[in-house]
Design a protein around this motif. Structure first.
Motif, PDB file in Angstrom:
ATOM      1  N   ALA A 208       1.155  -1.091  -0.225  1.00 29.91           N
ATOM      2  CA  ALA A 208      -0.112  -0.018   0.166  1.00 29.91           C
ATOM      3  C   ALA A 208       0.564   1.165   0.012  1.00 29.91           C
ATOM      4  N   GLU A 209       2.284   0.494   0.621  1.00 30.49           N
ATOM      5  CA  GLU A 209       2.876   2.427   0.559  1.00 30.49           C
ATOM      6  C   GLU A 209       3.941   2.447  -1.068  1.00 30.49           C
ATOM      7  N   LEU A 210       3.423   1.822  -1.876  1.00 27.52           N
ATOM      8  CA  LEU A 210       4.367   2.390  -2.547  1.00 27.52           C
ATOM      9  C   LEU A 210       3.863   2.961  -3.343  1.00 27.52           C
ATOM     10  N   PRO A 211       4.645   3.716  -4.783  1.00 25.35           N
ATOM     11  CA  PRO A 211       4.235   4.885  -5.040  1.00 25.35           C
ATOM     12  C   PRO A 211       3.229   4.865  -6.226  1.00 25.35           C
ATOM     13  N   PHE A 212       3.410   3.726  -6.842  1.00 23.15           N
ATOM     14  CA  PHE A 212       2.640   3.137  -7.812  1.00 23.15           C
ATOM     15  C   PHE A 212       2.136   2.164  -7.915  1.00 23.15           C
ATOM     16  N   ALA A 213       1.589   1.632  -8.740  1.00 24.68           N
ATOM     17  CA  ALA A 213       0.568   0.515  -8.614  1.00 24.68           C
ATOM     18  C   ALA A 213       1.618  -1.153  -8.651  1.00 24.68           C
ATOM     19  N   ILE A 214       1.291  -1.864  -8.253  1.00 28.05           N
ATOM     20  CA  ILE A 214       2.171  -3.010  -7.983  1.00 28.05           C
ATOM     21  C   ILE A 214       1.587  -3.894  -9.373  1.00 28.05           C
ATOM     22  N   PRO A 215       2.957  -4.269  -9.912  1.00 26.30           N
ATOM     23  CA  PRO A 215       2.849  -5.594 -11.774  1.00 26.30           C
ATOM     24  C   PRO A 215       2.302  -6.112 -11.354  1.00 26.30           C
ATOM     25  N   GLU A 216       1.281  -6.703 -12.245  1.00 23.81           N
ATOM     26  CA  GLU A 216       0.187  -7.460 -12.184  1.00 23.81           C
ATOM     27  C   GLU A 216       0.532  -8.703 -12.447  1.00 23.81           C
ATOM     28  N   GLU A 217       2.177  -9.044 -13.035  1.00 22.88           N
ATOM     29  CA  GLU A 217       2.727  -9.972 -12.603  1.00 22.88           C
ATOM     30  C   GLU A 217       3.145 -10.475 -11.105  1.00 22.88           C
ATOM     31  N   GLU A 218       3.632  -9.133 -10.519  1.00 26.10           N
ATOM     32  CA  GLU A 218       3.805  -9.876  -9.092  1.00 26.10           C
ATOM     33  C   GLU A 218       2.785 -10.283  -8.280  1.00 26.10           C
ATOM     34  N   ARG A 219       1.367  -9.496  -8.726  1.00 30.00           N
ATOM     35  CA  ARG A 219       0.364  -9.430  -7.579  1.00 30.00           C
ATOM     36  C   ARG A 219      -0.244 -11.105  -8.030  1.00 30.00           C
ATOM     37  N   ALA A 220      -0.223 -11.748  -9.446  1.00 30.44           N
ATOM     38  CA  ALA A 220      -0.740 -12.954  -9.727  1.00 30.44           C
ATOM     39  C   ALA A 220       0.459 -14.290  -9.115  1.00 30.44           C
ATOM     40  N   ALA A 221       1.749 -13.806  -9.181  1.00 33.78           N
ATOM     41  CA  ALA A 221       2.269 -14.494  -8.812  1.00 33.78           C
ATOM     42  C   ALA A 221       2.138 -14.704  -6.859  1.00 33.78           C
ATOM     43  N   TRP A 222       1.425 -13.984  -5.918  1.00 33.27           N
ATOM     44  CA  TRP A 222       1.368 -13.735  -5.240  1.00 33.27           C
ATOM     45  C   TRP A 222      -0.569 -14.550  -4.960  1.00 33.27           C
ATOM     46  N   GLU A 223      -0.881 -14.614  -5.948  1.00 39.17           N
ATOM     47  CA  GLU A 223      -1.933 -14.568  -5.970  1.00 39.17           C
ATOM     48  C   GLU A 223      -1.776 -16.637  -6.157  1.00 39.17           C
ATOM     49  N   ASP A 224      -1.459 -16.757  -6.629  1.00 45.24           N
ATOM     50  CA  ASP A 224      -0.646 -18.058  -7.233  1.00 45.24           C
ATOM     51  C   ASP A 224      -0.398 -19.170  -5.739  1.00 45.24           C
ATOM     52  N   GLN A 225       0.359 -18.263  -5.474  1.00 48.34           N
ATOM     53  CA  GLN A 225       1.280 -18.872  -3.753  1.00 48.34           C
ATOM     54  C   GLN A 225      -0.279 -18.959  -3.022  1.00 48.34           C
ATOM     55  N   GLU A 226      -1.082 -18.221  -3.138  1.00 45.86           N
ATOM     56  CA  GLU A 226      -2.587 -18.495  -2.154  1.00 45.86           C
ATOM     57  C   GLU A 226      -2.985 -19.436  -2.800  1.00 45.86           C
ATOM     58  N   VAL A 227      -3.477 -19.695  -3.820  1.00 47.74           N
ATOM     59  CA  VAL A 227      -4.431 -20.448  -4.298  1.00 47.74           C
ATOM     60  C   VAL A 227      -3.865 -21.920  -4.289  1.00 47.74           C
ATOM     61  N   GLN A 228      -2.465 -22.062  -3.666  1.00 42.69           N
ATOM     62  CA  GLN A 228      -1.836 -23.793  -3.756  1.00 42.69           C
ATOM     63  C   GLN A 228      -1.523 -23.502  -2.260  1.00 42.69           C
ATOM     64  N   GLN A 229      -1.866 -22.500  -1.431  1.00 43.44           N
ATOM     65  CA  GLN A 229      -2.021 -22.851   0.545  1.00 43.44           C
ATOM     66  C   GLN A 229      -3.414 -23.095   0.462  1.00 43.44           C
ATOM     67  N   LEU A 230      -5.028 -22.889  -0.760  1.00 43.04           N
ATOM     68  CA  LEU A 230      -5.356 -23.294  -0.234  1.00 43.04           C
ATOM     69  C   LEU A 230      -6.155 -24.822  -0.741  1.00 43.04           C
ATOM     70  N   ALA A 231      -5.140 -24.900  -1.283  1.00 41.88           N
ATOM     71  CA  ALA A 231      -5.336 -26.161  -2.001  1.00 41.88           C
ATOM     72  C   ALA A 231      -4.361 -27.591  -1.085  1.00 41.88           C
ATOM     73  N   ASP A 232      -3.803 -26.757  -0.263  1.00 41.58           N
ATOM     74  CA  ASP A 232      -2.850 -27.849   0.171  1.00 41.58           C
ATOM     75  C   ASP A 232      -4.082 -28.037   1.478  1.00 41.58           C
ATOM     76  N   ALA A 233      -4.477 -26.834   1.667  1.00 47.89           N
ATOM     77  CA  ALA A 233      -5.679 -27.448   3.057  1.00 47.89           C
ATOM     78  C   ALA A 233      -6.412 -27.673   3.012  1.00 47.89           C
ATOM     79  N   LEU A 234      -7.324 -27.556   1.671  1.00 48.37           N
ATOM     80  CA  LEU A 234      -8.383 -28.168   1.720  1.00 48.37           C
ATOM     81  C   LEU A 234      -8.079 -30.279   1.233  1.00 48.37           C
ATOM     82  N   GLN A 235      -7.356 -30.372   1.422  1.00 43.92           N
ATOM     83  CA  GLN A 235      -6.492 -31.919   1.201  1.00 43.92           C
ATOM     84  C   GLN A 235      -7.910 -32.885   0.010  1.00 43.92           C
ATOM     85  N   ARG A 236      -7.601 -32.531  -1.136  1.00 41.90           N
ATOM     86  CA  ARG A 236      -9.659 -32.680  -2.112  1.00 41.90           C
ATOM     87  C   ARG A 236      -9.106 -34.450  -1.906  1.00 41.90           C
TER      88      ARG A 236
END
Length: 156
Positions: free
Chosen positions: A67-95
């Motif tokens: 939130a303190e960055l002077p510019f928007a977060i690059p889409e690639e960086e945000r997408a990488a964070w989101e991919d990491q979160e999706v993987q953590q969710l998949a691990d938590a669900l243990q399908r």
């Protein structure tokens, strides 16, 4: 009642509004419950089309420093964070444990209360875990005041 697996509670919306005041019994009763509690509001009687259960196990937000960055977060960086979160969710669900249960997993970029409220619009039931600490009290208060379906609170 000691043999009950869960407790279903009728809830008046005005009782939930009062739960924000000091000394309200609602947060203390939810925190003290050893079994899952399901809250059904008195204003949920209108027929509505809903299906499925929303299970709140994982919500995420960008790091505070973003939130303190002077510019928007690059889409690639945000997408990488989101991919990491999706993987953590998949691990938590243990399908692999119950592969026959259909699941739509979605790691949303909202605070937990916002994410569950958003999902409650199309759900027949919202289920959330109860953790120690003050944040879950805010989330359960928001859900019980605004959710458009019954809410289950399950001890962690």
């Amino acid at each position: 009642m000691s043999e009950a697996k869960m407790v279903v509670c009728a809830l008046r919306r005005e009782d939930v509004a009062d739960s924000r005041t000091a000394g309200s019994p609602l947060p203390a009763n939810v925190e003290a419950a050893a079994r899952p509690l399901v809250f059904v509001s008195d204003d949920l009687s209108a027929p509505r089309r809903s299906e499925g259960v929303t299970l709140g196990v994982h919500a995420w937000s960008l790091p505070a420093w973003a939130a303190e960055l002077p510019f928007a977060i690059p889409e690639e960086e945000r997408a990488a964070w989101e991919d990491q979160e999706v993987q953590q969710l998949a691990d938590a669900l243990q399908r692999e444990r119950h592969p026959e249960v259909p699941v739509l997993q979605d790691a949303v970029l909202f605070m937990p209360a916002q994410a569950l409220l958003h999902c409650s619009a199309g759900a027949a039931l919202v289920v959330m875990g109860r953790k120690p600490g003050a944040e879950w009290r805010y989330v359960i208060g928001s859900l019980l005041r605004e959710a458009t379906c019954p809410v289950a609170v399950v001890p962690s």
